[in-house]
Design an enzyme around this catalytic site. Structure first.
Site, PDB file in Angstrom:
ATOM      1  N   ARG A 132       0.674  -1.243  -0.007  1.00  0.00           N
ATOM      2  CA  ARG A 132       0.158  -0.087   0.112  1.00  0.00           C
ATOM      3  C   ARG A 132       0.784   1.204  -0.133  1.00  0.00           C
ATOM      4  O   ARG A 132       0.382   2.287   0.250  1.00  0.00           O
ATOM      5  CB  ARG A 132      -1.055   0.055   1.203  1.00  0.00           C
ATOM      6  CG  ARG A 132      -2.116  -0.861   1.078  1.00  0.00           C
ATOM      7  CD  ARG A 132      -3.010  -0.860   2.177  1.00  0.00           C
ATOM      8  NE  ARG A 132      -3.247   0.371   2.628  1.00  0.00           N
ATOM      9  CZ  ARG A 132      -3.836   0.676   3.871  1.00  0.00           C
ATOM     10  NH1 ARG A 132      -4.007  -0.302   5.018  1.00  0.00           N
ATOM     11  NH2 ARG A 132      -4.095   1.840   4.315  1.00  0.00           N
TER      12      ARG A 132
ATOM     13  N   LYS B 286       1.961  -1.979   4.662  1.00  0.00           N
ATOM     14  CA  LYS B 286       1.682  -0.659   4.399  1.00  0.00           C
ATOM     15  C   LYS B 286       2.596  -0.064   5.347  1.00  0.00           C
ATOM     16  O   LYS B 286       2.886  -0.188   6.695  1.00  0.00           O
ATOM     17  CB  LYS B 286       0.234  -0.355   4.908  1.00  0.00           C
ATOM     18  CG  LYS B 286      -0.232   1.170   5.039  1.00  0.00           C
ATOM     19  CD  LYS B 286      -0.387   1.315   6.420  1.00  0.00           C
ATOM     20  CE  LYS B 286      -1.006   2.676   6.695  1.00  0.00           C
ATOM     21  NZ  LYS B 286      -0.890   3.070   8.075  1.00  0.00           N
TER      22      LYS B 286
ATOM     23  N   HIS C 109       1.816 -15.720   3.784  1.00  0.00           N
ATOM     24  CA  HIS C 109       0.471 -16.090   3.833  1.00  0.00           C
ATOM     25  C   HIS C 109      -0.528 -15.591   4.617  1.00  0.00           C
ATOM     26  O   HIS C 109      -0.524 -15.521   5.886  1.00  0.00           O
ATOM     27  CB  HIS C 109       0.241 -17.745   4.460  1.00  0.00           C
ATOM     28  CG  HIS C 109       1.379 -18.719   3.596  1.00  0.00           C
ATOM     29  ND1 HIS C 109       1.407 -18.945   2.221  1.00  0.00           N
ATOM     30  CD2 HIS C 109       2.314 -19.299   4.174  1.00  0.00           C
ATOM     31  CE1 HIS C 109       2.458 -19.984   2.180  1.00  0.00           C
ATOM     32  NE2 HIS C 109       3.162 -19.863   3.134  1.00  0.00           N
TER      33      HIS C 109
END
Length: 218
Positions: A87, A105, A117
């Site tokens: 992000r 992010k 995962h």
């Protein structure tokens, strides 16, 4: 054991100036975006721009359905697998793995970090060789929206509304763990699966449950 020098070997990291500038890792978080932009402005040798303010190193593997938002620097040899979402305001070191459906992010990942995962890593710093098991997440926002407090030997009010987790070099987080805002895991410490974490945990330990930590036999 919550200082940058106690948690990380950062001397070879592209982000080493940030670690050297501050004493504590959470102090770095507000500066990540501008630091990335400054590196891009200076020029990144051996990196390729694949999108606006998105740079990748050599031998990077990126699946077709990955979303990467700027600014971002992906280190040499890193693999980003299907469904990953980066992000923005992210630096990865070399030979990292960002796996399927993982979201990153405003974070720094040092070398050989694995979030393979279904992981969420927001406003966090992950040390060299650290690993997050499937479904483990770094929660970065308190339910009351107040500033995050680091709960160690003393209480440190960071003044920051968003802090995820800080993982020292070699930290290994089991599957399905939740790291509450401001959690600090020391170097070479392992966490059993399905553990809820809050506070500061010593290096070279095994966290069996929230309130059951033992020293590792070295």
């Amino acid at each position: 054991m919550i200082k940058n020098t106690e948690l990380f070997d950062f001397k070879n990291s592209i982000a080493s100036p940030l670690f050297e500038k501050y004493e504590y890792p959470w102090e770095i978080l507000p500066d990540i975006k501008e630091f990335i932009l400054s590196l891009i402005k200076k020029g990144l040798e051996d990196y390729e721009e694949i999108g606006h303010n998105i740079y990748v190193g050599k031998n990077v593997k990126i699946a077709e359905n990955v979303v990467i938002e700027p600014p971002c620097i992906i280190g040499h040899g890193t693999e980003i697998r299907p469904g990953a979402y980066i992000r923005g305001s992210v630096i990865t070191g070399e030979n990292c793995v960002i796996g399927n459906s993982s979201e990153i992010k405003n974070a720094l990942l040092l070398d050989k970090v694995a979030v393979p995962h279904y992981n969420y890593v927001g406003d966090s710093i992950l040390g060299n060789h650290s690993h997050m098991g499937a479904g483990s997440i770094c929660s970065n926002l308190k339910s009351d929206g107040k500033a995050v407090v680091i709960h160690g030997e003393s209480e440190i009010n960071t003044g920051l509304r968003k802090i995820g987790a800080i993982l020292g070099d070699g930290a290994d987080i089991g599957c399905g763990c939740v790291l509450n805002p401001g959690t600090v895991i020391g170097k070479n410490t392992s966490v059993y699966p399905l553990t809820m974490l809050r506070g500061v945990y010593e290096s070279d330990s095994i966290i069996k449950s929230t309130h059951n930590t033992v020293k590792r036999n070295i």
